[in-house]
Design a protein around this motif. Sequence first.
Motif, PDB file in Angstrom:
ATOM      1  N   ASP A 212       0.860  -1.185   0.000  1.00 55.24           N
ATOM      2  CA  ASP A 212       0.000   0.000   0.000  1.00 55.24           C
ATOM      3  C   ASP A 212       0.898   1.237   0.000  1.00 55.24           C
ATOM      4  OD1 ASP A 212      -2.204   1.683   0.307  1.00 55.24           O
ATOM      5  OD2 ASP A 212      -2.612   1.113   2.382  1.00 55.24           O
ATOM      6  N   GLY A 226      -6.138   6.757   3.996  1.00 54.37           N
ATOM      7  CA  GLY A 226      -6.632   5.377   3.963  1.00 54.37           C
ATOM      8  C   GLY A 226      -5.814   4.500   3.023  1.00 54.37           C
ATOM      9  N   ASN A 285      -6.084  -6.112  10.824  1.00 51.06           N
ATOM     10  CA  ASN A 285      -7.406  -5.610  10.475  1.00 51.06           C
ATOM     11  C   ASN A 285      -8.273  -6.846  10.253  1.00 51.06           C
ATOM     12  OD1 ASN A 285      -6.783  -2.774  10.434  1.00 51.06           O
ATOM     13  ND2 ASN A 285      -5.665  -3.159   8.540  1.00 51.06           N
ATOM     14  N   ARG A 287     -10.889  -7.282   8.123  1.00 47.95           N
ATOM     15  CA  ARG A 287     -11.711  -7.134   6.909  1.00 47.95           C
ATOM     16  C   ARG A 287     -10.758  -6.908   5.739  1.00 47.95           C
ATOM     17  NH1 ARG A 287      -9.275  -2.291   6.189  1.00 47.95           N
ATOM     18  NH2 ARG A 287      -8.902  -1.303   8.174  1.00 47.95           N
ATOM     19  N   GLY A 289      -8.735  -5.014   2.934  1.00 49.62           N
ATOM     20  CA  GLY A 289      -8.104  -3.695   2.916  1.00 49.62           C
ATOM     21  C   GLY A 289      -8.623  -2.865   1.751  1.00 49.62           C
ATOM     22  N   ASP A 290      -8.506  -1.575   1.904  1.00 53.91           N
ATOM     23  CA  ASP A 290      -8.908  -0.656   0.849  1.00 53.91           C
ATOM     24  C   ASP A 290      -7.778   0.350   0.689  1.00 53.91           C
ATOM     25  OD1 ASP A 290     -10.078   1.233  -0.795  1.00 53.91           O
ATOM     26  OD2 ASP A 290     -12.035   1.096   0.164  1.00 53.91           O
ATOM     27  N   GLU A 292      -6.208  -2.399  -0.951  1.00 53.84           N
ATOM     28  CA  GLU A 292      -5.585  -3.705  -1.218  1.00 53.84           C
ATOM     29  C   GLU A 292      -6.506  -4.608  -2.057  1.00 53.84           C
ATOM     30  OE1 GLU A 292      -5.286  -2.112   1.606  1.00 53.84           O
ATOM     31  OE2 GLU A 292      -3.267  -2.338   2.404  1.00 53.84           O
TER      32      GLU A 292
END
Length: 425
Positions: A212, A226, A285, A287, A289-290, A292
């Motif tokens: 990221d 983010g 985390n 959930r 990824g954003d 990802e």
Amino acid sequence: MKVLIIGNGGREHAIAWKLNQSPLVSKIYCCPGNAGTAQIGENIRVDCNVIEDIADFVEQNKVELTIVGAEAYLAQGAVDYFQMRGLNVYGPTQAAAGLESSKSWAKEFMFKYHIPTAHSQTFSHPEAAKDYIRQTGVPIVIKADGLAAGKGVVVAFELETALKAIDDCMVAQIYGEAGTTVIVEEYLEGEEVSLLAFSDGYLAVPMLPVQDHKRIGDGDTGPNTGGMGTYAPTTAFTAAIKEKVVNEILIPTIQGMKNEGTPFVGTLFIGLMLTSDGPKVVEYNVRFGDPETQVVLPLLESDLAQIFIDCVSGKLNPDSIKWKMGKTAVCVVAASGGYPGKYQTGEPIDGLEEIRNSLVFHAGTKFNFNGDIVTAGGRVLNVVHLGNNIGAAIDGAYRDLALLSFEGMYYRKDIGRRELLRSGV
Ligand code: AMP
Ligand code: GLY
């Protein structure tokens, strides 16, 4: 099968896009969704802050599987509530979501199961935290204990910055309740890698490793966001490192959670630092990824709906998960000018229909009253290109991004550059 996805980011659009390719899926609902998900499925007219109302919709419309995208719902117990009503849902329970919603709990968990991570101390009094920081010195990392929308971490290279972070967090309480307890942590140096894994509570299967780009500015400068772009797979994550991460981190995490009586079902996201002393956990985390997800799911060969069903029923089959080999994906995020601070919304977006060779996943977008697609958030669009190597993927993503425009559009120019330097093509 009808499915419903809870969330409204680029991550949720990518999940919807992938599920739409599954022969098992007949209809996709999103709550609240964005202008991108509206073109694949239906954004439902329900107040998506009220989990009971979403569950009512699911029951009334015979939705067979709900996927929870965003952490806030998980921390509030959305999965427990759906389960109580006998509804199928992909994601961890509130207790298992503690890996993300309480960093201090996650630290104790890692300590108990000998999972490598940064040394840390937890404090609930600012003076004690400051004394410890003065003794330890900089660089040092200060983290709000609870969920702070990705903003609760300060990496301090100056003593004053570290002490101010304690005051901001614990005295001024800029993150509210989330910052009444802080973790003061050893600074780790190395390449950062996001490793996501599917888990059915018993075993976990890693996805392709992602890098990221969290800072707003080129060359990793400026405030954290983010995530401004991603690429996958990253060659920084070698086969030897993968083996270590699976054996020393992933398996002990899944077994530890089972042992605690809170098995982890859903997507586990391990934020790793590849230090000279081996890979260490920066954070968990609970959930996808954003951003990802926007590079991982286009590289997934297998049926995502089947994987979700297998996870929820405790029957995940590692052999059933296949990846597109020899391809690299790059995602560049187009954000509103001013993000991660204040920004304008409602700006018309031009050029979407001109893009043929890349995927465009929407994040902060919506239809205005005229039916035009306009900006509606900080991160607006994700342009994702698959290439035969990193260089081709970068070129393709930026070529297509240049076709898009909206007032104030900002993006980083250096997504994937580290990988390009490392791999040479
Ligand atoms: P987090 O929200 O925990 O992912 O932290 C945000 C970012 O801060 C991470 O992606 C890292 O770049 C950085 N960070 C967090 N913890 C550490 C650490 N112990 N050492 C160095 N950098 C860190
Ligand atoms: N991109 C980091 C996250 O989803 O938290």
